[in-house]
Design a protein around this motif. Structure first.
Motif, PDB file in Angstrom:
ATOM      1  N   ARG A  82       0.808  -1.217   0.000  1.00 54.46           N
ATOM      2  CA  ARG A  82       0.000   0.000   0.000  1.00 54.46           C
ATOM      3  C   ARG A  82       0.841   1.265   0.000  1.00 54.46           C
ATOM      4  O   ARG A  82       0.453   2.267  -0.590  1.00 54.46           O
ATOM      5  N   PHE A  83       1.976   1.224   0.689  1.00 55.11           N
ATOM      6  CA  PHE A  83       2.848   2.390   0.803  1.00 55.11           C
ATOM      7  C   PHE A  83       4.096   2.188  -0.048  1.00 55.11           C
ATOM      8  O   PHE A  83       4.545   1.054  -0.271  1.00 55.11           O
ATOM      9  N   MET A 135      15.213  15.216  -0.821  1.00 52.55           N
ATOM     10  CA  MET A 135      13.835  14.903  -0.461  1.00 52.55           C
ATOM     11  C   MET A 135      13.634  13.396  -0.326  1.00 52.55           C
ATOM     12  O   MET A 135      14.244  12.607  -1.054  1.00 52.55           O
ATOM     13  N   VAL A 136      12.774  13.016   0.589  1.00 50.48           N
ATOM     14  CA  VAL A 136      12.295  11.646   0.706  1.00 50.48           C
ATOM     15  C   VAL A 136      10.774  11.693   0.759  1.00 50.48           C
ATOM     16  O   VAL A 136      10.199  12.639   1.312  1.00 50.48           O
ATOM     17  N   TYR A 137      10.125  10.677   0.179  1.00 49.71           N
ATOM     18  CA  TYR A 137       8.677  10.675   0.051  1.00 49.71           C
ATOM     19  C   TYR A 137       8.091   9.383   0.588  1.00 49.71           C
ATOM     20  O   TYR A 137       8.744   8.345   0.625  1.00 49.71           O
ATOM     21  N   LEU A 138       6.837   9.460   0.970  1.00 52.43           N
ATOM     22  CA  LEU A 138       6.073   8.275   1.327  1.00 52.43           C
ATOM     23  C   LEU A 138       4.715   8.379   0.656  1.00 52.43           C
ATOM     24  O   LEU A 138       3.877   9.184   1.070  1.00 52.43           O
ATOM     25  N   GLN A 139       4.516   7.593  -0.389  1.00 45.98           N
ATOM     26  CA  GLN A 139       3.228   7.524  -1.056  1.00 45.98           C
ATOM     27  C   GLN A 139       2.368   6.513  -0.325  1.00 45.98           C
ATOM     28  O   GLN A 139       2.751   5.350  -0.190  1.00 45.98           O
ATOM     29  N   MET A 140       1.208   6.944   0.144  1.00 44.54           N
ATOM     30  CA  MET A 140       0.320   6.102   0.929  1.00 44.54           C
ATOM     31  C   MET A 140      -0.991   5.934   0.173  1.00 44.54           C
ATOM     32  O   MET A 140      -1.712   6.903  -0.057  1.00 44.54           O
ATOM     33  N   ASN A 141      -1.289   4.693  -0.208  1.00 44.66           N
ATOM     34  CA  ASN A 141      -2.508   4.378  -0.936  1.00 44.66           C
ATOM     35  C   ASN A 141      -3.402   3.463  -0.113  1.00 44.66           C
ATOM     36  O   ASN A 141      -2.940   2.769   0.788  1.00 44.66           O
ATOM     37  N   ASN A 142      -4.685   3.462  -0.454  1.00 44.52           N
ATOM     38  CA  ASN A 142      -5.669   2.636   0.253  1.00 44.52           C
ATOM     39  C   ASN A 142      -5.549   2.797   1.762  1.00 44.52           C
ATOM     40  O   ASN A 142      -5.473   1.820   2.510  1.00 44.52           O
ATOM     41  N   LEU A 143      -5.556   4.035   2.200  1.00 45.45           N
ATOM     42  CA  LEU A 143      -5.406   4.317   3.625  1.00 45.45           C
ATOM     43  C   LEU A 143      -6.576   3.769   4.432  1.00 45.45           C
ATOM     44  O   LEU A 143      -7.721   3.783   3.976  1.00 45.45           O
ATOM     45  N   GLN A 144      -6.275   3.308   5.627  1.00 44.10           N
ATOM     46  CA  GLN A 144      -7.254   2.737   6.536  1.00 44.10           C
ATOM     47  C   GLN A 144      -7.218   3.476   7.861  1.00 44.10           C
ATOM     48  O   GLN A 144      -6.221   4.116   8.197  1.00 44.10           O
ATOM     49  N   PRO A 145      -8.301   3.408   8.647  1.00 42.66           N
ATOM     50  CA  PRO A 145      -8.317   4.111   9.934  1.00 42.66           C
ATOM     51  C   PRO A 145      -7.139   3.774  10.841  1.00 42.66           C
ATOM     52  O   PRO A 145      -6.674   4.643  11.582  1.00 42.66           O
ATOM     53  N   GLU A 146      -6.643   2.546  10.784  1.00 46.59           N
ATOM     54  CA  GLU A 146      -5.506   2.171  11.613  1.00 46.59           C
ATOM     55  C   GLU A 146      -4.204   2.832  11.188  1.00 46.59           C
ATOM     56  O   GLU A 146      -3.197   2.734  11.890  1.00 46.59           O
ATOM     57  N   ASP A 147      -4.202   3.514  10.051  1.00 43.81           N
ATOM     58  CA  ASP A 147      -3.041   4.281   9.619  1.00 43.81           C
ATOM     59  C   ASP A 147      -2.989   5.660  10.264  1.00 43.81           C
ATOM     60  O   ASP A 147      -1.999   6.375  10.096  1.00 43.81           O
ATOM     61  N   THR A 148      -4.033   6.039  10.975  1.00 44.49           N
ATOM     62  CA  THR A 148      -4.082   7.342  11.630  1.00 44.49           C
ATOM     63  C   THR A 148      -2.963   7.459  12.655  1.00 44.49           C
ATOM     64  O   THR A 148      -2.844   6.635  13.559  1.00 44.49           O
TER      65      THR A 148
END
Length: 124
Positions: free
Chosen positions: A67-68, A78-91
């Motif tokens: 997902r990430f 620069m460094v990046y974190l692409q986060m896809n299909n986020l879920q409540p537990e990712d909060t």
């Protein structure tokens, strides 16, 4: 000293995406391995992802694998974190960190420099 500043956090609905960025300054960025960690209220800070100094090796926590995606651009510090299909537990508050000796990439003690964090909230 190496200074790290995160950005890109916010409020998204479950299933949505966010792209976090971490800007580095103060030292030679390309010599550092970089990591992303997160901390939810009342919980310990946990490993999310890491990337080697060259970008050739990447590591992910099982909870975010698939997902990430972590990436870096040494020409832009620069460094990046692409986060896809986020879920409540990712909060959580997400932090970027830097290390010159990443023998244990998932351990907090490995990292010498930390940003202030950026809040990611995923709603249902």
């Amino acid at each position: 000293q190496l200074q790290l500043v995160e950005s890109g956090g916010g409020l998204v609905q479950a299933g949505g995406s966010l792209r976090l960025s971490c800007a580095a300054s103060g030292r030679t960025f390309s010599t550092y391995a970089m990591g992303w960690f997160r901390q939810a209220p009342g919980k310990e800070r946990e490993f999310v992802a890491a990337i080697s100094w060259s970008g050739g090796t990447k590591y992910y926590a099982d909870s975010v694998k698939g997902r990430f995606a972590i990436s870096r651009d040494n020409t832009k510090n620069m460094v990046y974190l692409q986060m896809n299909n986020l879920q409540p537990e990712d909060t959580a508050v997400y932090y970027c960190a830097a290390s010159q000796d990443p023998a244990y990439f998932s351990r907090l003690a490995t990292y010498d420099y930390w940003g202030q964090g950026t809040q990611v909230t995923v709603s249902t």
